[in-house]
Scaffold this active site. Structure first.
Site, PDB file in Angstrom:
ATOM      1  CB  CYS A   2      -0.909  -0.004   1.226  1.00  0.00           C
ATOM      2  SG  CYS A   2      -2.077   1.377   1.265  1.00  0.00           S
ATOM      3  CD  GLU A 130      -0.920  -2.216  -4.896  1.00  0.00           C
ATOM      4  OE1 GLU A 130       0.062  -1.773  -5.559  1.00  0.00           O
ATOM      5  OE2 GLU A 130      -0.939  -2.301  -3.666  1.00  0.00           O
TER       6      GLU A 130
END
Length: 307
Positions: A2, A130
């Site tokens: 992340c 992402e």
């Protein structure tokens, strides 16, 4: 993994969105927001939050008796733990600490002491970004990942959010994601910086088509309570509550989010195949201009370029 998140709510809206029922309580309460100087850095709502930015973080309120009346409090913290042993400019510790792998926490000389000493926290976000790594392409496609919303709520369109709160019903607005993390209070020469890392784990079948890692997301009040209850839930038991979440939503976004300086609402906007093709064509056109020299590029040359 992340490496970028989004949170556009202001301080009061974050408090409303994080409202909860205290033990033996029948109404929703908003966690107190406890200000922190953090070397002069402040939380600024943004659609493109990067490591070293300041974001709201939930922690147990029992550490702040006298300052807070709620069992959970919100502290603004910097993304990326500064190692306790680091001296001098905190920007130069040269470690990547925006994520910590759950598999390595107990063997880490950085994270294990923080875990044992009750440094558990919850990072609140509207969503995270992402980049797809499971397909080999010249440009990795970014996605925005978020909690499933109500029928009339579009996560990339704030005009569809019902940002209302009352004690009986709680928050009616956008549903947030709650990520398990670890935090540390770094001190040196009078400077105090609250800082955190997001815990990550192996992806499950919901997410592994996109990336092999995913953040540890707490998707129930029971998980949030247990993770924050540092007095009654030991570290080993707390880690057992962390599981890869299976219910998520996502959509493709523009590569504009690749640049952390871009903070606008365009970052999390859903893109269609047509707009994606336009973006890709623009990239290849620029690449060809760099290759051949922009001044030598003709209209005929540009027409030959295919996305």
């Amino acid at each position: 993994m992340c490496g970028r998140t989004g949170l556009s709510l202001n301080k009061e809206q974050v408090r409303c969105a994080c409202s909860y029922k205290q033990k033996d309580g029948n109404t929703y309460v908003k966690p107190d927001w406890l200000h922190e100087h953090n070397d002069g850095k402040e939380y600024i709502p943004s659609y493109n939050i990067a490591p070293s930015d300041i974001t709201p973080v939930l922690i147990a309120g029992n550490k702040y008796e006298g300052l807070s009346k709620t069992s959970r409090v919100i502290k603004p913290m910097m993304w990326g733990i500064i190692p306790p042993w680091h001296k001098g400019d905190y920007k130069n510790h040269n470690l990547s600490t925006n994520n910590c792998r759950i598999e390595n926490i107990k063997s880490s000389k950085l994270y294990n002491p923080i875990l044992i000493n009750g440094g558990r926290c919850v990072i609140v976000v509207e969503g995270f970004y992402e980049w797809q790594t499971t397909v080999k392409t010249k440009i990795k496609q970014p996605y925005y990942i978020y909690a499933p919303q109500g029928d009339n709520t579009q996560v990339d369109n704030p005009e569809t959010w019902n940002s209302e709160f009352n004690e009986n019903d709680g928050w009616k607005g956008i549903k947030l994601l709650y990520m398990a993390g670890l935090y540390h209070v770094w001190q040196h020469d009078g400077s105090i910086v609250y800082c955190y890392s997001i815990i990550t784990m192996e992806s499950n079948d919901t997410f592994n088509w996109l990336h092999h890692r995913m953040p540890a997301i707490l998707d129930s009040q029971e998980q949030i309570d247990a993770w924050l209850d540092i007095d009654n839930v030991n570290s080993e038991m707390a880690l057992s509550y962390l599981r890869s979440v299976k219910v998520l939503s996502w959509h493709q976004v523009s590569t504009e989010v690749n640049n952390s300086r871009n903070k606008s609402s365009n970052c999390n906007k859903r893109i269609t195949n047509k707009s994606k093709q336009k973006t890709m064509t623009s990239f290849f056109t620029k690449a060809e201009k760099r290759k051949y020299g922009e001044d030598n590029m003709t209209i005929k040359d540009c027409k030959k370029i295919k996305p």
